[in-house]
Design a protein around this motif. Structure first.
Motif, PDB file in Angstrom:
ATOM      1  N   VAL A  44      39.874  28.126  35.314  1.00  0.00           N
ATOM      2  CA  VAL A  44      38.486  28.960  35.591  1.00  0.00           C
ATOM      3  C   VAL A  44      39.179  30.019  36.615  1.00  0.00           C
ATOM      4  O   VAL A  44      38.646  31.181  36.669  1.00  0.00           O
ATOM      5  CB  VAL A  44      37.388  28.016  36.198  1.00  0.00           C
ATOM      6  N   GLY A  45      39.911  29.429  37.806  1.00  0.00           N
ATOM      7  CA  GLY A  45      40.186  30.507  38.547  1.00  0.00           C
ATOM      8  C   GLY A  45      41.026  31.838  37.942  1.00  0.00           C
ATOM      9  O   GLY A  45      40.720  32.842  38.304  1.00  0.00           O
ATOM     10  N   TRP A  46      41.793  31.396  36.843  1.00  0.00           N
ATOM     11  CA  TRP A  46      42.556  32.563  36.197  1.00  0.00           C
ATOM     12  C   TRP A  46      41.655  33.207  35.379  1.00  0.00           C
ATOM     13  O   TRP A  46      41.905  34.520  35.300  1.00  0.00           O
ATOM     14  CB  TRP A  46      43.775  32.037  35.425  1.00  0.00           C
ATOM     15  N   ALA A  47      40.653  32.535  34.699  1.00  0.00           N
ATOM     16  CA  ALA A  47      39.758  33.371  33.797  1.00  0.00           C
ATOM     17  C   ALA A  47      38.898  34.405  34.780  1.00  0.00           C
ATOM     18  O   ALA A  47      38.432  35.506  34.509  1.00  0.00           O
ATOM     19  CB  ALA A  47      38.848  32.330  33.226  1.00  0.00           C
ATOM     20  N   ALA A  48      38.595  33.815  36.045  1.00  0.00           N
ATOM     21  CA  ALA A  48      37.610  34.955  36.987  1.00  0.00           C
ATOM     22  C   ALA A  48      38.829  36.137  37.222  1.00  0.00           C
ATOM     23  O   ALA A  48      38.254  37.156  37.569  1.00  0.00           O
ATOM     24  CB  ALA A  48      37.504  33.993  38.099  1.00  0.00           C
ATOM     25  N   ALA A  49      40.010  35.968  37.578  1.00  0.00           N
ATOM     26  CA  ALA A  49      41.007  36.706  37.948  1.00  0.00           C
ATOM     27  C   ALA A  49      41.027  38.096  36.839  1.00  0.00           C
ATOM     28  O   ALA A  49      41.095  39.026  37.010  1.00  0.00           O
ATOM     29  CB  ALA A  49      42.389  36.158  38.123  1.00  0.00           C
ATOM     30  N   VAL A  50      41.192  37.457  35.668  1.00  0.00           N
ATOM     31  CA  VAL A  50      41.334  38.394  34.574  1.00  0.00           C
ATOM     32  C   VAL A  50      39.982  39.370  34.476  1.00  0.00           C
ATOM     33  O   VAL A  50      40.060  40.465  34.174  1.00  0.00           O
ATOM     34  CB  VAL A  50      41.411  37.662  33.256  1.00  0.00           C
ATOM     35  N   ILE A  51      38.822  38.651  34.441  1.00  0.00           N
ATOM     36  CA  ILE A  51      37.508  39.279  34.266  1.00  0.00           C
ATOM     37  C   ILE A  51      37.320  40.361  35.520  1.00  0.00           C
ATOM     38  O   ILE A  51      36.878  41.523  35.497  1.00  0.00           O
ATOM     39  CB  ILE A  51      36.423  38.431  34.284  1.00  0.00           C
ATOM     40  N   GLY A  52      37.902  39.817  36.600  1.00  0.00           N
ATOM     41  CA  GLY A  52      37.786  40.337  37.964  1.00  0.00           C
ATOM     42  C   GLY A  52      38.630  41.936  37.812  1.00  0.00           C
ATOM     43  O   GLY A  52      38.089  42.943  38.117  1.00  0.00           O
ATOM     44  N   PHE A  53      39.772  41.556  37.173  1.00  0.00           N
ATOM     45  CA  PHE A  53      40.695  42.894  37.099  1.00  0.00           C
ATOM     46  C   PHE A  53      40.116  43.704  36.002  1.00  0.00           C
ATOM     47  O   PHE A  53      40.069  44.994  36.451  1.00  0.00           O
ATOM     48  CB  PHE A  53      42.043  42.548  36.798  1.00  0.00           C
ATOM     49  N   TRP A  54      39.328  43.221  34.772  1.00  0.00           N
ATOM     50  CA  TRP A  54      39.046  44.355  34.017  1.00  0.00           C
ATOM     51  C   TRP A  54      37.749  44.853  34.602  1.00  0.00           C
ATOM     52  O   TRP A  54      37.422  46.010  34.159  1.00  0.00           O
ATOM     53  CB  TRP A  54      38.636  43.606  32.651  1.00  0.00           C
ATOM     54  N   ALA A  55      37.083  44.249  35.549  1.00  0.00           N
ATOM     55  CA  ALA A  55      35.922  44.831  36.143  1.00  0.00           C
ATOM     56  C   ALA A  55      36.429  46.124  36.977  1.00  0.00           C
ATOM     57  O   ALA A  55      35.500  47.085  37.030  1.00  0.00           O
ATOM     58  CB  ALA A  55      35.200  43.850  36.928  1.00  0.00           C
ATOM     59  N   LEU A  56      37.568  45.774  37.669  1.00  0.00           N
ATOM     60  CA  LEU A  56      38.266  46.970  38.347  1.00  0.00           C
ATOM     61  C   LEU A  56      38.389  48.316  37.340  1.00  0.00           C
ATOM     62  O   LEU A  56      38.396  49.505  37.751  1.00  0.00           O
ATOM     63  CB  LEU A  56      39.129  46.519  39.225  1.00  0.00           C
ATOM     64  N   LEU A  57      39.016  47.882  36.209  1.00  0.00           N
ATOM     65  CA  LEU A  57      39.324  48.692  35.194  1.00  0.00           C
ATOM     66  C   LEU A  57      38.367  49.691  34.576  1.00  0.00           C
ATOM     67  O   LEU A  57      38.539  50.643  34.014  1.00  0.00           O
ATOM     68  CB  LEU A  57      40.061  48.103  34.115  1.00  0.00           C
TER      69      LEU A  57
END
Length: 450
Positions: free
Chosen positions: A88-101
């Protein structure tokens, strides 16, 4: 579509919505058993499955709930009952990075950024929802997803042959070229396109394969629906994906004897199926499957090669953080007229172009964390891996991660099968799953392994 047909379709939808609202009101007032799925989850799965019938604005609301609600559900679950913390932590990191993108200079406006963000990473939130499920809810959510998907596939098949106005009313971004293969209309139904419908069929077939011994009658019905749906989509990559799914299901058997027996059965079934197709002389499916071996002269395949080359070039030109959310999104080229965009026809290239090396490393971390929590002796884990193969297999030739809601549900099923790893007192790592339930009526506790 004529004016009278549109008015009839509109009035029919209105009546359906009124009946559904009344049914929901009654349903929410009825008492509910403590061990049953929360009504919010049942309502969400149903709304996500059939959201395309209601409208784009409603679909956006459901997708926001699918993202935010999944993590909220995981956080609200007692720590002793939730699983997959690192996943879940890694999934949140992926989603968070794409939010920055979304704020990348190459992305022209917020609406484009939001659409590109949703198409690329919304599915990963399904892992959080799957990991949030308490042991007694796991088999119930699995069955719920399969039943709703089977219903959606049945509606899609029916609309394709008997209610074409319903299928035509669905707003789709893909052009007419995608909807036709060798002059024949592909089945799309209530889904965004034939590839989405094929993925829905694959999800059902995968469930039928894994749950065959436990739910024989249901597996026959669900599997048949899935095969019929696949057949009329005329999607060649679906047959390749099906082969990968069967291979994974066979290899994940706990014992070599079981693997050998399953390979033998699979070979016999494949042989009987091939002989039946040849004997029936069905040019449509034989042409679809046979064209896979003719990829070197197939225009649809050859047209992808320049796109792959361009995607590699764009990745090299912005290797660290890519070109932003949606810059490799299918059907989004018009929105990037003044910027950089490519349709890569490959899921990995999509991540590479949009998120660069950082995005790929985050995806790799997520995959590694999930793999470490897969127990191959569990049927629940086997179902999860076979289900996510729908995304991986179809991703060889399309950006399959955006095939919502099917990709989201595949991630949920994977999340349901993941175990948790805790740090033991001796410093070793032990694997613990709280009374994992493989299917209704069959329970087992996974023993701790140091």
């Amino acid at each position: 579509m004529g004016k009278e047909t549109l008015e009839l379709l509109s009035s029919t939808r209105g009546a359906i919505l009124m009946i559904a609202a009344a049914a929901l009101l009654v349903w929410f007032t009825l008492p509910r058993k403590a061990d049953e799925l929360p009504r919010r989850i049942v309502l969400f799965v149903g709304a996500f499955t059939f959201g395309s019938l209601i409208g784009t604005n409603f679909g956006l609301i459901i997708q926001i709930l699918a993202l935010v609600g999944a993590f909220a559900e995981w956080i609200a679950t007692p720590k002793a009952l939730r699983r997959g913390g690192a996943v879940v932590g890694w999934a949140a990191a992926v989603i968070g990075f794409w939010a920055l993108l979304m704020f990348h200079p190459n992305v022209p406006d917020f609406n484009t950024a939001l659409l590109g963000f949703r198409k690329t990473v919304l599915a990963f939130a399904g892992l959080a929802l799957g990991c949030a499920m308490r042991p007694k809810w796991i088999p119930k959510l699995e069955i719920l997803i399969i039943r709703f998907t089977a219903a959606a596939v049945a509606v899609s098949i029916a609309s394709n042959f008997f209610f074409p106005a319903l299928s035509s009313s669905i707003l789709r971004a893909a052009g007419r070229y995608t909807a036709v293969y060798e002059g024949q209309d592909r089945l799309q139904g209530i889904y965004a396109g034939p590839f989405h419908a094929a993925a829905a069929g694959l999800l059902l077939v995968g469930w039928a394969i894994v749950r065959w011994n436990l739910h024989r009658r249901t597996a026959i019905i669900v599997g048949t629906l899935g095969i019929v749906c696949m057949y009329f989509t005329y999607v060649r990559s679906a047959y390749v994906t099906l082969g990968l799914m069967i291979l994974v299901a066979l290899l994940m058997a706990p014992h070599l004897k079981v693997v050998t027996r399953r390979f033998a059965w699979a070979g016999m079934i494949a042989l009987v199926g091939y002989v039946t197709l040849v004997w029936s002389g069905d040019d449509a499916v034989l042409g679809t499957v046979g064209s896979i071996s003719d990829f070197s002269t197939d225009n649809r395949f050859l047209d992808r090669i320049p796109q792959w080359e361009e995607a590699f070039m764009l990745f090299n030109d912005s290797i660290f953080y890519g070109w932003g959310a949606g810059s490799a999104g299918d059907t989004m080229g018009e929105a990037f007229r003044t910027g950089v965009h490519v349709t890569p026809h490959n899921m990995l290239l999509k991540f590479a172009v949009e998120g660069g090396l950082i995005g790929l490393l985050l995806i790799a971390g997520l995959v590694a964390a999930a793999v470490r929590r897969i127990d191959r002796t569990s049927d629940q884990a086997r179902l999860g891996v076979v289900s996510v193969m729908v995304v991986i297999g179809m991703g060889l030739t399309i950006s399959s991660i955006d095939m919502l809601p099917i990709t989201y549900f595949a991630m949920v099923l994977l999340g349901l099968g993941l175990t948790e790893k805790h740090q033991g007192k001796s410093g070793g790592i032990s694997e613990v799953a709280p009374a994992m339930v493989d299917a209704p009526g069959r329970r087992h506790k996974s023993g701790a392994r140091s």
